[in-house]
Design an enzyme around this catalytic site. Structure first.
Site, PDB file in Angstrom:
ATOM      1  N   SER A   1       0.790  -1.070  -0.010  1.00 58.68           N
ATOM      2  CA  SER A   1       0.219   0.001   0.010  1.00 58.68           C
ATOM      3  C   SER A   1       1.071   1.176   0.107  1.00 58.68           C
ATOM      4  O   SER A   1       0.721   2.142  -0.761  1.00 58.68           O
ATOM      5  CB  SER A   1      -0.982   0.038   0.969  1.00 58.68           C
ATOM      6  OG  SER A   1      -0.391  -0.231   2.214  1.00 58.68           O
TER       7      SER A   1
ATOM      8  N   HIS B   1      -2.107  -8.795   2.093  1.00 53.85           N
ATOM      9  CA  HIS B   1      -1.905  -7.496   2.788  1.00 53.85           C
ATOM     10  C   HIS B   1      -2.893  -7.191   3.585  1.00 53.85           C
ATOM     11  O   HIS B   1      -3.079  -8.040   4.635  1.00 53.85           O
ATOM     12  CB  HIS B   1      -1.538  -6.680   1.730  1.00 53.85           C
ATOM     13  CG  HIS B   1      -0.793  -5.097   2.110  1.00 53.85           C
ATOM     14  ND1 HIS B   1      -0.411  -4.927   3.315  1.00 53.85           N
ATOM     15  CD2 HIS B   1      -0.948  -4.053   1.562  1.00 53.85           C
ATOM     16  CE1 HIS B   1       0.104  -3.710   3.348  1.00 53.85           C
ATOM     17  NE2 HIS B   1      -0.324  -3.143   2.310  1.00 53.85           N
TER      18      HIS B   1
ATOM     19  N   HIS C   1       5.413 -13.290   6.785  1.00 59.87           N
ATOM     20  CA  HIS C   1       5.611 -11.728   6.586  1.00 59.87           C
ATOM     21  C   HIS C   1       6.638 -11.597   5.418  1.00 59.87           C
ATOM     22  O   HIS C   1       7.808 -12.475   5.518  1.00 59.87           O
ATOM     23  CB  HIS C   1       6.079 -10.881   7.806  1.00 59.87           C
ATOM     24  CG  HIS C   1       5.830  -9.333   7.360  1.00 59.87           C
ATOM     25  ND1 HIS C   1       6.874  -8.592   6.883  1.00 59.87           N
ATOM     26  CD2 HIS C   1       4.838  -8.710   7.824  1.00 59.87           C
ATOM     27  CE1 HIS C   1       6.324  -7.452   6.757  1.00 59.87           C
ATOM     28  NE2 HIS C   1       5.252  -7.326   7.124  1.00 59.87           N
TER      29      HIS C   1
ATOM     30  N   ARG D   1       3.533  -5.395  16.582  1.00 60.49           N
ATOM     31  CA  ARG D   1       2.192  -4.753  16.463  1.00 60.49           C
ATOM     32  C   ARG D   1       1.190  -5.920  16.818  1.00 60.49           C
ATOM     33  O   ARG D   1       0.161  -5.538  17.621  1.00 60.49           O
ATOM     34  CB  ARG D   1       1.825  -4.221  14.940  1.00 60.49           C
ATOM     35  CG  ARG D   1       2.804  -3.289  14.563  1.00 60.49           C
ATOM     36  CD  ARG D   1       2.455  -2.867  12.896  1.00 60.49           C
ATOM     37  NE  ARG D   1       2.744  -4.187  12.250  1.00 60.49           N
ATOM     38  CZ  ARG D   1       2.530  -4.206  10.807  1.00 60.49           C
ATOM     39  NH1 ARG D   1       2.027  -3.339  10.226  1.00 60.49           N
ATOM     40  NH2 ARG D   1       3.001  -5.227  10.101  1.00 60.49           N
TER      41      ARG D   1
ATOM     42  N   ASP E   1      -2.179  -8.448  11.740  1.00 65.61           N
ATOM     43  CA  ASP E   1      -3.615  -8.686  11.333  1.00 65.61           C
ATOM     44  C   ASP E   1      -3.950 -10.280  11.935  1.00 65.61           C
ATOM     45  O   ASP E   1      -5.026 -10.266  12.131  1.00 65.61           O
ATOM     46  CB  ASP E   1      -3.873  -9.072   9.778  1.00 65.61           C
ATOM     47  CG  ASP E   1      -3.310  -7.966   8.780  1.00 65.61           C
ATOM     48  OD1 ASP E   1      -3.833  -6.798   9.332  1.00 65.61           O
ATOM     49  OD2 ASP E   1      -2.453  -8.118   7.878  1.00 65.61           O
TER      50      ASP E   1
END
Ligand code: HAX
Length: 437
Positions: free
Chosen positions: A240, A270, A317, A326, A372
Site C-alpha cells: 500500500s 496485505h 511476513h 504490532r 492482522d
C-alpha cells in the site's frame, strides 16, 4: 503558515539541501546488488526508495522515526485510558519530533476544522448497493473527494516544482481529517441501516471515529487510539505504501495516490488479511462446534487448511522474522483489558501452535504472527463483528504514514518512479554471457 507546516518546511528544506550535497559527492556509491532470485521473488529486500517516516528491521519490527511501539506508548501524549493519540504519531512522522500535549490538541483541532466532507461523496456512496465491499466504498469515497484537491487545483493553475510540498501538506491534513467521517458513514450505511452519528467536537481524532462508528465504550475509544497508531506506517516497501509512493511520483494528487494505495491494502496477502483471520477463526469454530477449542483441535484445523493449499491468514511476513511488535502490542492490550474473552483466547492458542506447524513445512520464512492475526478478535469483543469492514480501519490509520511520507517525497523533489523491467530472453542471454565470461 501554521506551526506544523512551518516546522515541516524548515526540516524538509534543510534535509533536501543536505541530501543534494551528499548525492553530488557520493551519488555513485553502490547501495545494493540485486540477484535474479530477488527480481523473480517480488523484489524482496531491494533498496530502491526513500521513506523518512519509519523503518522496518526484520527482527526488531517497526520503528517510527527511531521509536519502537512501546516507546511511543510511553512518550506520545495519550488519551484518558493511556493509549497514545495518533495525532502525536503523525506529528512525529512528519517532522521527526515528539510533540507536546498542546501541539497534539492543536492538531486534533485542525482535523476537526478540516473535517467537512463534500456532500456529493455521500450521494455517491448512497448510490451503491449496501453490500458493496466496504473497501470498494472507501476507495470510491476517497476518489470522489478528489474534487477538493488543493494540489490538483494549484497544479492546474501552474505551481512551481519547489512549492509542490505546500498543497500536498494541505491535502494531507484535509484527507486525514475527513476519513473518520467517511469511514463511519460506510460502516453505518452498510451495517446499521444508514443511521448515522454526528461527530462529537469534544473528542480527539480516533475517539471521535469510535464515537461515529456507534460504539460508545471508552475502552473502544482507547483501543482505536492504539489501533490507529500501530497500523499507520511500515516503511515504504509494503504494497500500500509503495503504491502511494509510485502513483504520487506521477504528481497524481494525494487523494488519487492514497486511493490507489488502498486498492493494494484491499488484497488478502496485505491488509485484507485482518478480515481473513477472523473469518478463518469463525469458520474453524463453526466446524468444530465449540467457542473454546483445544490446542489439538486448532492444530488439526491448521493442518487441514494447509492441506487444502491455503495460507494461514495472519501468519508470515515478507520482511519480519519475529512475532510482529504490532501483534504483541495488541496482545498486551488484550491481556490488560479483555483476557477473559473466548475469541481472544482462541487467537492466543493459535499463536501457541501455528508457528511450530508452519516452521515444520520448511519453506515458510517467517512462521510468526503479523499485525492482522490479533486485531479482529479485539474488535469482535467490542461488538464490531462485521469483519468485511476491518480493512477500512487499517486504511484510515495507514493514511497517517503514507501521506506524511508523500509530503516528504514532494518536498524532496522525488522524480517519477520508473524502474527497469526485464524479459525472459534478457535473463537467458545474461546467464549465457556470465557463463562465457
Ligand atoms: N501459511 C501458509 N503458507 C505460507 C504462509 C502462511 N501464513 N506464509 C508463507 N507461506 C508459504 C508461501 O505461500 C510460500 O509458499 P510457496 O513456496 O509454495 O509459494 C512459502 O511459504 C514461502 O513464502 P515466504 O517467503 O515465507 O513469504 P512471502 O514473503 O512470499 O509472503 C506473505 C509473505 C505475508 C504474503 C505470506 O506470509 C502470507 O501469505 N501470509 C498469510 C497472509 C497474511 O497474513 N498477510 C498479511 C501480511 C502482513 C500485512 O501486510 N498486513 O497488512
Amino acid at each position: 503558515m501554521d506551526p506544523l507546516k512551518q516546522r515541516f518546511y524548515e526540516k524538509a528544506s534543510a534535509l533536501t539541501k543536505e541530501m543534494k550535497a551528499l548525492l553530488k559527492e557520493h551519488g555513485q556509491l553502490k547501495a545494493d546488488e540485486v540477484t535474479l532470485s530477488q527480481i523473480f521473488g517480488g523484489a524482496r529486500g531491494i533498496k530502491m526508495m526513500m521513506w523518512e517516516t519509519s523503518e522496518l528491521d526484520a527482527n526488531e519490527g517497526i520503528r517510527f522515526r527511531g521509536y519502537s511501539i512501546p516507546q511511543l506508548q510511553e512518550l506520545l501524549p495519550a488519551g484518558p485510558l493511556g493509549e497514545p493519540k495518533p495525532e502525536g504519531l503523525f506529528w512525529l512522522m512528519l517532522v521527526g519530533e515528539i510533540p507536546t500535549a498542546e501541539q497534539v490538541d492543536w492538531l486534533s483541532e485542525q482535523f476537526r476544522l478540516r473535517a467537512t466532507v463534500p456532500e456529493h461523496t455521500f450521494t455517491m456512496l448512497d448510490s451503491l448497493p449496501t453490500d458493496t465491499h466496504p473497501m470498494t466504498q472507501f476507495i470510491l469515497a476517497i476518489t470522489a473527494m478528489q474534487t477538493d484537491s488543493v494540489f490538483a487545483q494549484r497544479y492546474a493553475e501552474g505551481i512551481a516544482k519547489a512549492d509542490y510540498w505546500d498543497p500536498t501538506y494541505e491535502d494531507t491534513l484535509n484527507i486525514i481529517a475527513r476519513l473518520p467521517k467517511v469511514a463511519a458513514y460506510i460502516y453505518r450505511r452498510s451495517f446499521h441501516g444508514g443511521q448515522h452519528i454526528a461527530p462529537d467536537p469534544q473528542l480527539d481524532w480516533a475517539a471521535n471515529f469510535a464515537h461515529m462508528l456507534g460504539i460508545p465504550d471508552p475502552g473502544f475509544q482507547s483501543l482505536m487510539r492504539l489501533y490507529m497508531t500501530i497500523h499507520a506506517d511500515h516503511e515504504g516497501g509494503n504494497a500500500s505504501a509503495h503504491t502511494v509512493h509510485l502513483v504520487g511520483s506521477t504528481l497524481s494528487d494525494p487523494y488519487l495516490s492514497f486511493a490507489a494505495g488502498m486498492t493494494a491494502l484491499a488484497g488478502p496477502l496485505h491488509g485484507l488479511a485482518n478480515q481473513e483471520v477472523i473469518k478463518w477463526i469463525f469458520e474453524m469454530l463453526d466446524e468444530l462446534g465449540t467457542r473454546t477449542p483445544s490446542k489439538e483441535q486448532i492444530a488439526d484445523y491448521i493442518n487441514r487448511t494447509l492441506a487444502e493449499g491455503k495460507v494461514i491468514p495472519g501468519y508470515g511476513h515478507a520482511v519480519l522474522r519475529q512475532p510482529d511488535p504490532r501483534f504483541m502490542a495488541q496482545k498486551k492490550y488484550a491481556e490488560a483489558n479483555l483476557a477473559d474473552s473466548d475469541i481472544v483466547q482462541v487467537v492466543w492458542k493459535v499463536f501457541e501452535v501455528a508457528p511450530g506447524i508452519l516452521n515444520d513445512l520448511g519453506k515458510v520464512k517467517n512462521p510468526w504472527p503479523n499485525v492482522d492475526a490479533h486485531s479482529g478478535a479485539i474488535l469482535v469483543h467490542y461488538g464490531l463483528t462485521e469483519y468485511s469492514y476491518y480493512t477500512v480501519l487499517f486504511g484510515v490509520s495507514r493514511a497517517l504514514g503514507v501521506l506524511a511520507a508523500s509530503c516528504w517525497s514532494r518536498a524532496m523533489g522525488m522524480p517519477l518512479e520508473r524502474p527497469k523491467s526485464l524479459t525472459s530472453e534478457w535473463v537467458k542471454n545474461f546467464i549465457k554471457k556470465q557463463q562465457e565470461a
